[in-house]
Design an enzyme around this catalytic site. Structure first.
Site, PDB file in Angstrom:
ATOM      1  N   GLY A  15       0.836  -1.207   0.000  1.00 16.26           N
ATOM      2  CA  GLY A  15       0.000   0.000   0.000  1.00 16.26           C
ATOM      3  C   GLY A  15       0.863   1.247   0.000  1.00 16.26           C
ATOM      4  O   GLY A  15       0.566   2.236   0.692  1.00 16.26           O
ATOM      5  N   ALA A  16       1.954   1.202  -0.785  1.00 13.94           N
ATOM      6  CA  ALA A  16       2.995   2.234  -0.688  1.00 13.94           C
ATOM      7  C   ALA A  16       2.731   3.459  -1.548  1.00 13.94           C
ATOM      8  O   ALA A  16       3.542   4.386  -1.559  1.00 13.94           O
ATOM      9  CB  ALA A  16       4.351   1.629  -1.069  1.00 13.94           C
ATOM     10  N   SER A  17       1.613   3.499  -2.262  1.00 17.03           N
ATOM     11  CA  SER A  17       1.444   4.604  -3.210  1.00 17.03           C
ATOM     12  C   SER A  17       0.915   5.876  -2.555  1.00 17.03           C
ATOM     13  O   SER A  17       0.964   6.944  -3.135  1.00 17.03           O
ATOM     14  CB  SER A  17       0.505   4.179  -4.339  1.00 17.03           C
ATOM     15  N   ARG A  18       0.392   5.740  -1.334  1.00 17.16           N
ATOM     16  CA  ARG A  18      -0.166   6.950  -0.697  1.00 17.16           C
ATOM     17  C   ARG A  18      -0.295   6.727   0.809  1.00 17.16           C
ATOM     18  O   ARG A  18      -0.081   5.612   1.305  1.00 17.16           O
ATOM     19  CB  ARG A  18      -1.525   7.290  -1.291  1.00 17.16           C
ATOM     20  N   VAL A  57      -2.638  -7.051  -3.373  1.00 12.05           N
ATOM     21  CA  VAL A  57      -2.149  -7.978  -2.339  1.00 12.05           C
ATOM     22  C   VAL A  57      -3.001  -9.241  -2.228  1.00 12.05           C
ATOM     23  O   VAL A  57      -2.615 -10.187  -1.535  1.00 12.05           O
ATOM     24  CB  VAL A  57      -2.062  -7.304  -0.943  1.00 12.05           C
ATOM     25  N   ASN A  83       0.975  -2.822   5.255  1.00 14.30           N
ATOM     26  CA  ASN A  83       0.135  -1.640   5.478  1.00 14.30           C
ATOM     27  C   ASN A  83      -1.133  -1.605   4.619  1.00 14.30           C
ATOM     28  O   ASN A  83      -2.116  -0.979   5.010  1.00 14.30           O
ATOM     29  CB  ASN A  83       0.997  -0.392   5.217  1.00 14.30           C
ATOM     30  N   TYR A 148     -14.811  -4.042   8.991  1.00 19.40           N
ATOM     31  CA  TYR A 148     -13.421  -3.561   9.011  1.00 19.40           C
ATOM     32  C   TYR A 148     -12.734  -3.979  10.316  1.00 19.40           C
ATOM     33  O   TYR A 148     -11.633  -4.544  10.302  1.00 19.40           O
ATOM     34  CB  TYR A 148     -13.409  -2.033   8.872  1.00 19.40           C
ATOM     35  N   LYS A 152      -9.624  -6.734  11.000  1.00 19.45           N
ATOM     36  CA  LYS A 152      -8.384  -6.413  11.719  1.00 19.45           C
ATOM     37  C   LYS A 152      -8.249  -7.264  12.981  1.00 19.45           C
ATOM     38  O   LYS A 152      -7.127  -7.520  13.440  1.00 19.45           O
ATOM     39  CB  LYS A 152      -8.362  -4.919  12.059  1.00 19.45           C
ATOM     40  N   ILE A 181      -6.059   8.664  11.378  1.00 16.75           N
ATOM     41  CA  ILE A 181      -5.031   9.550  10.824  1.00 16.75           C
ATOM     42  C   ILE A 181      -5.646  10.143   9.564  1.00 16.75           C
ATOM     43  O   ILE A 181      -6.417   9.451   8.878  1.00 16.75           O
ATOM     44  CB  ILE A 181      -3.757   8.748  10.474  1.00 16.75           C
TER      45      ILE A 181
END
Lengths: 237, 104
Positions: A15-18, A57, A83, A148, A152, A181
């Protein structure tokens, strides 16, 4: 492809693009890691120490192909930061099955798949650090986030048992549970809901990317080799 | 060397790697009858995991494939292919055959 087998530690961020993923990718690029990122879309990161894979993923073949290349080109994987995740705020009576499946697939199955493939690579060097992503929505039993939070909760159970199964290979598995966040993940959550959630924290403020990075830094440092199966929730939840 | 011999040699290399992790005097025999699990086996469950992962890597290196040994059907077969080195070899030969590598 030319082999780039490296003595640099290699870290994979999903999930590294944002959002948090992009922040963590950039954070570790400043720390002499060779960073591999993946996401469904392209990455804004540009660095000779960064490589990006466009992979979902939940796509086993795509994930396996990515790990095969990491193994072939770098010969190692030291850290996995799991992530990638999706959320959808909805009363359970109004949650379509497709949405529920997508949340479970990405958040839990994705975490499982990445852990499995990463551990296979990490065991070569008998060293590895895996950090999964939980959420405060689970212990706070947040209404509107049933699926959700449940996905988790599965990640938490998985983390605790994976920690035991992978300990013999020198691999630790821990999880960080962020508070809200300001990212795309919560863009559709009404501000008053977020405010009420923050009120339930011991430290009543929104989380920041650096808060997450701080916990991940702790989990992945070499000295944390006696820390596994732990979940750290931010904000005193 | 025939494909079948290459398969056997790759699996025996995995046995060698596994044996390196054992204390002196303990080893898995390189024989088709060597039990991988069950009461007759010397392997702990973690040893079996290590062996399967190592064998998978050796086979994929040998044949340039990306087979996954622990497919769903392997886990659901009434007679597990992981009983002995021989049954394991037969099982992976079948898997490789599906990838165009004929061990006959």
């Amino acid at each position: 492809m030319e082999s780039t087998a490296t003595n640099q530690h290699v870290i994979l961020v999903t999930g590294a693009s944002r959002g948090i993923g992009e922040y963590l990718a950039r954070h570790y690029l400043t720390q002499d890691y060779r960073v591999v990122g993946c996401s469904r879309g392209p990455s804004p990161c540009e660095s000779e120490n960064y490589r990006h894979y466009r992979v979902d993923v939940t796509d086993e073949q795509g994930v396996k192909a990515m790990f095969a290349e990491i193994g072939r080109d770098y010969g190692r994987l030291d850290v996995l930061i799991n992530n990638a995740g999706v959320a959808s705020m909805n009363h359970l009576l109004l949650t379509p099955l497709k949405v529920a499946r997508n949340i479970l697939e990405t958040n839990f199955i994705g975490t499982f798949l990445l852990c499995r493939e990463a551990a296979r690579l990490m065991k070569r060097h008998r060293f590895g650090r895996i950090v999964n992503f939980a959420t405060v929505a689970t212990p706070l039993k947040l209404e509107g986030e049933a699926v959700y939070a449940a996905s988790k909760a599965a990640v938490i159970s998985f983390t605790q048992i994976a920690a035991r199964e992978l300990a013999d290979f020198g691999i630790t598995v821990n999880a960080v549970g962020p508070t809200p966040i300001q990212t795309a993940l919560i863009k559709s959550v009404p501000p008053e809901k977020i405010a009420r959630l923050v009120e339930r924290q011991a430290i009543r403020r929104m989380g920041e990317f650096r808060d997450v990075a701080n916990v991940v830094d702790f989990f992945i440092r070499p000295e944390s080799d006696f820390v596994t199966g732990q979940v750290i929730f931010l904000g005193g939840v | 060397m025939s494909s079948q011999e290459r398969i056997t040699q790759a699996i025996y290399r995995a046995v060698d790697e596994l044996n390196k992790t054992f204390p002196k005097g303990v080893h898995l025999e390189k024989s088709p009858d060597a039990p991988l699990y069950g009461q007759a086996s010397k392997l702990e469950s973690i040893d079996l995991v290590n062996f399967i992962m190592e064998a998978e890597e050796q086979l994929n290196d040998e044949f340039g494939t990306s087979i996954t040994v622990t497919e769903e059907r392997a886990l659901s077969q009434q007679n597990s292919p992981f009983r002995t080195l021989g049954t394991f070899t037969d099982y992976v030969s079948g898997l490789l055959k599906e990838h165009g590598i004929n061990g006959d």
